[in-house]
Design a protein around this motif. Structure first.
Motif, mmCIF file in Angstrom:
data_model
loop_
_atom_site.group_PDB
_atom_site.id
_atom_site.type_symbol
_atom_site.label_atom_id
_atom_site.label_comp_id
_atom_site.label_asym_id
_atom_site.label_seq_id
_atom_site.Cartn_x
_atom_site.Cartn_y
_atom_site.Cartn_z
ATOM 1 N N GLU A 99 0.855 -1.185 0.000
ATOM 2 C CA GLU A 99 0.000 0.000 0.000
ATOM 3 C C GLU A 99 0.891 1.235 0.000
ATOM 4 O O GLU A 99 1.910 1.280 0.688
ATOM 5 N N LYS A 100 0.524 2.233 -0.776
ATOM 6 C CA LYS A 100 1.313 3.458 -0.809
ATOM 7 C C LYS A 100 1.172 4.196 0.523
ATOM 8 O O LYS A 100 0.069 4.402 1.011
ATOM 9 N N MET A 101 2.306 4.565 1.089
ATOM 10 C CA MET A 101 2.327 5.267 2.368
ATOM 11 C C MET A 101 3.287 6.444 2.283
ATOM 12 O O MET A 101 4.357 6.334 1.678
ATOM 13 N N VAL A 102 2.899 7.551 2.890
ATOM 14 C CA VAL A 102 3.783 8.698 3.011
ATOM 15 C C VAL A 102 3.978 8.969 4.500
ATOM 16 O O VAL A 102 2.999 9.136 5.235
ATOM 17 N N TYR A 103 5.226 8.974 4.920
ATOM 18 C CA TYR A 103 5.563 9.245 6.319
ATOM 19 C C TYR A 103 6.077 10.674 6.411
ATOM 20 O O TYR A 103 7.073 11.020 5.775
ATOM 21 N N LEU A 104 5.383 11.495 7.174
ATOM 22 C CA LEU A 104 5.817 12.871 7.377
ATOM 23 C C LEU A 104 6.745 12.907 8.588
ATOM 24 O O LEU A 104 6.364 12.485 9.685
ATOM 25 N N THR A 105 7.957 13.403 8.389
ATOM 26 C CA THR A 105 8.911 13.497 9.493
ATOM 27 C C THR A 105 9.430 14.919 9.595
ATOM 28 O O THR A 105 9.650 15.586 8.581
ATOM 29 N N PHE A 106 9.601 15.369 10.820
ATOM 30 C CA PHE A 106 10.072 16.727 11.090
ATOM 31 C C PHE A 106 11.324 16.648 11.954
ATOM 32 O O PHE A 106 11.304 16.057 13.036
ATOM 33 N N ASP A 107 12.405 17.267 11.487
ATOM 34 C CA ASP A 107 13.663 17.301 12.237
ATOM 35 C C ASP A 107 13.842 18.643 12.943
ATOM 36 O O ASP A 107 13.245 19.647 12.560
ATOM 37 N N ASP A 108 14.692 18.625 13.956
ATOM 38 C CA ASP A 108 15.283 19.826 14.570
ATOM 39 C C ASP A 108 14.393 20.612 15.524
ATOM 40 O O ASP A 108 14.793 21.678 15.970
ATOM 41 N N GLY A 109 13.214 20.127 15.862
ATOM 42 C CA GLY A 109 12.377 20.826 16.831
ATOM 43 C C GLY A 109 12.576 20.242 18.211
ATOM 44 O O GLY A 109 13.439 19.384 18.398
ATOM 45 N N PRO A 110 11.770 20.666 19.178
ATOM 46 C CA PRO A 110 10.692 21.649 19.048
ATOM 47 C C PRO A 110 11.227 23.075 18.929
ATOM 48 O O PRO A 110 12.336 23.377 19.331
#
Length: 200
Positions: free
Chosen positions: A35-46
């Motif tokens: 299944e197509k999946m997109v993982y959103l990841t955020f670096d360098d916070g908070p």
């Protein structure tokens, strides 16, 4: 109380590592799926923008992964809110100083432990995932990356690189450009791991 995953960077690490072959990217254990999946990841916070990011994610009913740094105390409530709202927290770095943290396995473990404990002490979360500053393969860790990766995997931690760059860390990048970078970068991928930044 000692953490189940308490790290002591002064302990000696085993010179006998688990078997290793291929590039570091190939050892990434992100779940495979048809299944197509997109993982959103955020670096360098908070950071001061984390609240805005969390508001948008909540409004859109989307969960993300935040690879956090040890930042200002005033931003800790944002990290706590991310946990409360069901997002995943992973370790990124305490200092993000590439030359220092990639100097040796011990140097990396010292930085990792500081960030790990910062997360645990402020959220109660015991992270099992992490992202290498600059990715698992970068210009600063060529001499140490394999030993660091082996030691981290031996300790039971899983690292996550990315395969889609948003480009949001560039100067004067428009929202449309970031959007198009992500959409185009996800094409042809069943598993797209997008890197964005939770910072100014």
């Amino acid at each position: 109380n000692k953490l189940a995953y308490q790290l002591d960077y002064e302990q000696t690490y085993s010179p006998v590592y688990s078997s290793y072959s291929g590039s570091l990217l190939e050892t990434n254990t992100t779940p495979q799926t048809e299944e197509k999946m997109v993982y959103l990841t955020f670096d360098d916070g908070p950071s001061h923008v984390t609240g805005q990011i969390l508001d948008i994610l909540k409004e859109q009913n989307v969960k993300a992964t935040f690879f956090v740094m040890k930042t200002k105390d005033e931003y800790i409530p944002y990290m706590q809110r991310a946990v409360e709202e069901g997002h995943t927290i992973g370790v990124h770095s305490a200092s993000h100083k590439y030359k220092e943290i990639y100097a040796s396995v011990d140097a990396y473990l010292k930085d990792f432990t500081e960030c790990y404990n910062y997360i645990y002490e402020n959220t109660g979360v015991e992270p099992t995932i992490f992202r290498f500053p600059g990715g698992s393969v970068n210009n600063y860790n060529s001499a140490t990356r394999k030993d660091i990766a082996r030691e981290m995997m031996r300790r039971g931690f899983i690292y996550f690189d990315w395969n889609v760059e948003s480009g949001d860390s560039g100067k004067n990048i428009s929202a449309d450009t970031i959007y198009n970078n992500i959409i185009n970068g996800c094409k042809g991928k069943n598993r797209a791991v997008v890197i964005m930044h939770d910072s100014a």
